[in-house]
Motif scaffolding. Structure first.
Motif, short mmCIF file in Angstrom:
data_model
loop_
_atom_site.label_atom_id
_atom_site.label_comp_id
_atom_site.label_asym_id
_atom_site.label_seq_id
_atom_site.Cartn_x
_atom_site.Cartn_y
_atom_site.Cartn_z
N TYR A 44 0.83 -1.20 0.00
CA TYR A 44 0.00 0.00 0.00
C TYR A 44 0.87 1.25 0.00
N ILE A 45 1.88 1.29 0.86
CA ILE A 45 2.76 2.45 0.95
C ILE A 45 3.50 2.65 -0.37
N GLU A 46 4.02 1.57 -0.95
CA GLU A 46 4.73 1.68 -2.23
C GLU A 46 3.81 2.21 -3.32
N THR A 47 2.56 1.76 -3.32
CA THR A 47 1.58 2.22 -4.30
C THR A 47 1.31 3.71 -4.12
N ARG A 48 1.17 4.15 -2.87
CA ARG A 48 0.91 5.56 -2.58
C ARG A 48 2.12 6.43 -2.96
#
Length: 156
Positions: A44-48
């Motif tokens: 999720y963090i990488e996507t954001r």
């Protein structure tokens, strides 16, 4: 980036005043890919982070597109005729928009030297530099508040 955003907004407004019939009808499309199937917080963090990088890049490209419009270029070139006020060295930074809006952008020496912070009055800063031989060289940099209305203070 804040100075660039404010400056492009003002140039567009000034272009409306300068060119009869000029309207800000430029259309931008924003595409967002949303993935609701993230399995982990890391994913999720990488996507954001990637989405933020993409938005930053898109914003830079949108501002670059506006900057290169003929009406905007003509308005900027005639800024002194119409007494439009823009920060010093603005063209330098507008011509580097692709670099500036790249994630992780680091200004080079020229970028740093072309930055300007408005100062008032007279300010003295003292520096000591030690060379390879251990010799200390002292010098003073004096900022005299470069605006026209500050020049009277130089004399006193």
């Amino acid at each position: 980036a804040d100075t660039i955003l404010n400056a492009i907004k003002n140039i567009v407004l000034y272009a409306k005043d300068t060119f009869d019939g000029y309207e800000n009808d430029v259309q931008f499309e924003t595409y967002r890919a949303k993935n609701d199937n993230d399995d982990t917080i890391d994913d999720y963090i990488e996507t954001r982070i990637q989405a933020t990088k993409d938005k930053l890049y898109e914003l830079g490209e949108d501002i670059k597109y506006i900057w290169l419009l003929p009406q905007i270029q003509q308005t900027f070139k005639k800024r002194q005729v119409y007494q439009y006020s823009f920060p010093d060295n603005l063209a330098h930074f507008f011509n580097k928009l692709s670099d500036i809006f790249e994630w992780g952008f680091k200004p080079n020496d020229e970028d740093i030297l072309k930055c300007r912070i408005r100062t008032t009055g007279i300010v003295h800063d003292n520096y000591d530099i030690t060379n390879d031989n251990g010799d200390i060289h002292s010098f003073t940099i004096t900022d005299v508040g470069g605006q026209r209305n500050e020049r009277r203070k130089w004399i006193h």
